[in-house]
Design a protein around this motif. Structure first.
Motif, PDB file in Angstrom:
ATOM      1  N   ILE A 123      30.240   1.448 -42.187  1.00 57.08           N
ATOM      2  CA  ILE A 123      29.567   2.647 -41.893  1.00 57.08           C
ATOM      3  C   ILE A 123      27.928   2.247 -42.394  1.00 57.08           C
ATOM      4  CG2 ILE A 123      29.422   5.093 -42.332  1.00 57.08           C
ATOM      5  CD1 ILE A 123      32.358   5.147 -42.114  1.00 57.08           C
ATOM      6  N   GLY A 124      27.789   1.907 -43.705  1.00 51.91           N
ATOM      7  CA  GLY A 124      26.610   1.507 -44.270  1.00 51.91           C
ATOM      8  C   GLY A 124      25.866   0.768 -43.373  1.00 51.91           C
ATOM      9  N   VAL A 125      26.373  -0.304 -42.640  1.00 55.85           N
ATOM     10  CA  VAL A 125      25.485  -1.165 -41.875  1.00 55.85           C
ATOM     11  C   VAL A 125      25.015  -0.374 -40.578  1.00 55.85           C
ATOM     12  CG1 VAL A 125      25.568  -3.229 -40.316  1.00 55.85           C
ATOM     13  CG2 VAL A 125      26.767  -3.156 -42.630  1.00 55.85           C
ATOM     14  N   VAL A 126      25.969   0.424 -40.148  1.00 54.93           N
ATOM     15  CA  VAL A 126      25.780   1.237 -38.945  1.00 54.93           C
ATOM     16  C   VAL A 126      24.569   2.097 -38.986  1.00 54.93           C
ATOM     17  CG1 VAL A 126      26.737   3.080 -37.224  1.00 54.93           C
ATOM     18  CG2 VAL A 126      28.094   0.833 -37.625  1.00 54.93           C
ATOM     19  N   ILE A 151      28.629  13.113 -39.148  1.00 55.73           N
ATOM     20  CA  ILE A 151      29.922  12.619 -39.274  1.00 55.73           C
ATOM     21  C   ILE A 151      30.348  11.219 -39.894  1.00 55.73           C
ATOM     22  CG2 ILE A 151      31.866  11.906 -37.738  1.00 55.73           C
ATOM     23  CD1 ILE A 151      30.813  13.923 -35.795  1.00 55.73           C
ATOM     24  N   LEU A 152      29.038  10.259 -39.431  1.00 54.23           N
ATOM     25  CA  LEU A 152      29.404   8.897 -40.151  1.00 54.23           C
ATOM     26  C   LEU A 152      29.220   9.027 -41.723  1.00 54.23           C
ATOM     27  CD1 LEU A 152      27.637   6.483 -37.522  1.00 54.23           C
ATOM     28  CD2 LEU A 152      30.179   6.611 -38.226  1.00 54.23           C
ATOM     29  N   LEU A 153      28.146   9.777 -41.938  1.00 51.33           N
ATOM     30  CA  LEU A 153      28.052   9.996 -43.430  1.00 51.33           C
ATOM     31  C   LEU A 153      28.912  10.508 -44.185  1.00 51.33           C
ATOM     32  CD1 LEU A 153      23.942  11.016 -43.308  1.00 51.33           C
ATOM     33  CD2 LEU A 153      25.183   8.729 -44.362  1.00 51.33           C
ATOM     34  N   THR A 154      29.689  11.549 -43.710  1.00 49.82           N
ATOM     35  CA  THR A 154      30.601  12.333 -44.240  1.00 49.82           C
ATOM     36  C   THR A 154      32.118  11.493 -44.576  1.00 49.82           C
ATOM     37  OG1 THR A 154      30.029  14.286 -43.195  1.00 49.82           O
ATOM     38  CG2 THR A 154      32.192  14.497 -44.093  1.00 49.82           C
ATOM     39  N   ARG A 195      21.248   0.198 -39.480  1.00 48.30           N
ATOM     40  CA  ARG A 195      20.715  -0.485 -38.353  1.00 48.30           C
ATOM     41  C   ARG A 195      20.356   0.396 -37.114  1.00 48.30           C
ATOM     42  NH1 ARG A 195      25.162  -3.773 -35.018  1.00 48.30           N
ATOM     43  NH2 ARG A 195      25.529  -1.630 -34.504  1.00 48.30           N
ATOM     44  N   ASP A 196      21.405   1.584 -36.905  1.00 48.95           N
ATOM     45  CA  ASP A 196      21.293   2.334 -35.501  1.00 48.95           C
ATOM     46  C   ASP A 196      20.305   3.675 -36.111  1.00 48.95           C
ATOM     47  OD1 ASP A 196      22.357   0.735 -34.203  1.00 48.95           O
ATOM     48  OD2 ASP A 196      24.583   1.733 -34.287  1.00 48.95           O
ATOM     49  N   GLU A 216      19.828  13.518 -29.042  1.00 45.43           N
ATOM     50  CA  GLU A 216      21.223  14.166 -28.475  1.00 45.43           C
ATOM     51  C   GLU A 216      22.399  12.805 -28.356  1.00 45.43           C
ATOM     52  OE1 GLU A 216      20.821  15.657 -24.513  1.00 45.43           O
ATOM     53  OE2 GLU A 216      19.058  17.379 -25.210  1.00 45.43           O
ATOM     54  N   GLN A 217      22.042  11.550 -28.226  1.00 46.70           N
ATOM     55  CA  GLN A 217      22.768  10.602 -28.282  1.00 46.70           C
ATOM     56  C   GLN A 217      23.187   9.902 -29.572  1.00 46.70           C
ATOM     57  OE1 GLN A 217      20.719   7.299 -25.905  1.00 46.70           O
ATOM     58  NE2 GLN A 217      21.134   8.317 -23.947  1.00 46.70           N
ATOM     59  N   LYS A 218      22.423  10.035 -30.544  1.00 44.25           N
ATOM     60  CA  LYS A 218      22.644   9.557 -31.914  1.00 44.25           C
ATOM     61  C   LYS A 218      22.805  10.994 -32.901  1.00 44.25           C
ATOM     62  CE  LYS A 218      20.106   5.435 -31.812  1.00 44.25           C
ATOM     63  NZ  LYS A 218      19.121   4.592 -32.591  1.00 44.25           N
ATOM     64  N   SER A 219      23.801  11.812 -32.384  1.00 41.10           N
ATOM     65  CA  SER A 219      24.279  13.089 -33.188  1.00 41.10           C
ATOM     66  C   SER A 219      25.301  12.678 -33.992  1.00 41.10           C
ATOM     67  CB  SER A 219      24.252  14.184 -32.360  1.00 41.10           C
ATOM     68  OG  SER A 219      25.458  13.810 -31.285  1.00 41.10           O
TER      69      SER A 219
END
Length: 79
Positions: free
Chosen positions: A39-42, A11-14, A45-46, A4-7
């Motif tokens: 965004i690729g780094v995020v 959006i990041l990929l888009t 990593r996450d 739920e926290q990493k939903s």
């Protein structure tokens, strides 16, 4: 709870792939090249998306360079 926290992964990929596409066609200034890289780094990593994150970083850099060269080529041939 973790999911739920990493939903925001979709959006990041888009946003990341859209910025790669826009950089390729020089529709976005090359100085905004840091979007797909960050965004690729995020993503790497996450969200443990090493392949997608690496691909976004590499293609972001390549598309930024191609877009920059395409803009120079078009502007030199039109004037």
């Amino acid at each position: 709870m973790e999911d739920e926290q990493k939903s925001g992964r979709g959006i990041l990929l888009t946003i990341g792939w859209l910025s790669v596409f826009l950089l390729t066609f020089n529709l976005m200034p090359p100085m905004l090249l840091f979007f797909p890289i960050c965004i690729g780094v995020v993503i790497m990593r996450d969200y443990q998306g090493k392949k997608q994150g690496s691909a976004m970083i590499i293609l972001g850099i390549i598309s930024g360079i191609v877009g920059w060269l395409l803009g120079i080529f078009v502007s030199n041939n039109l004037m």
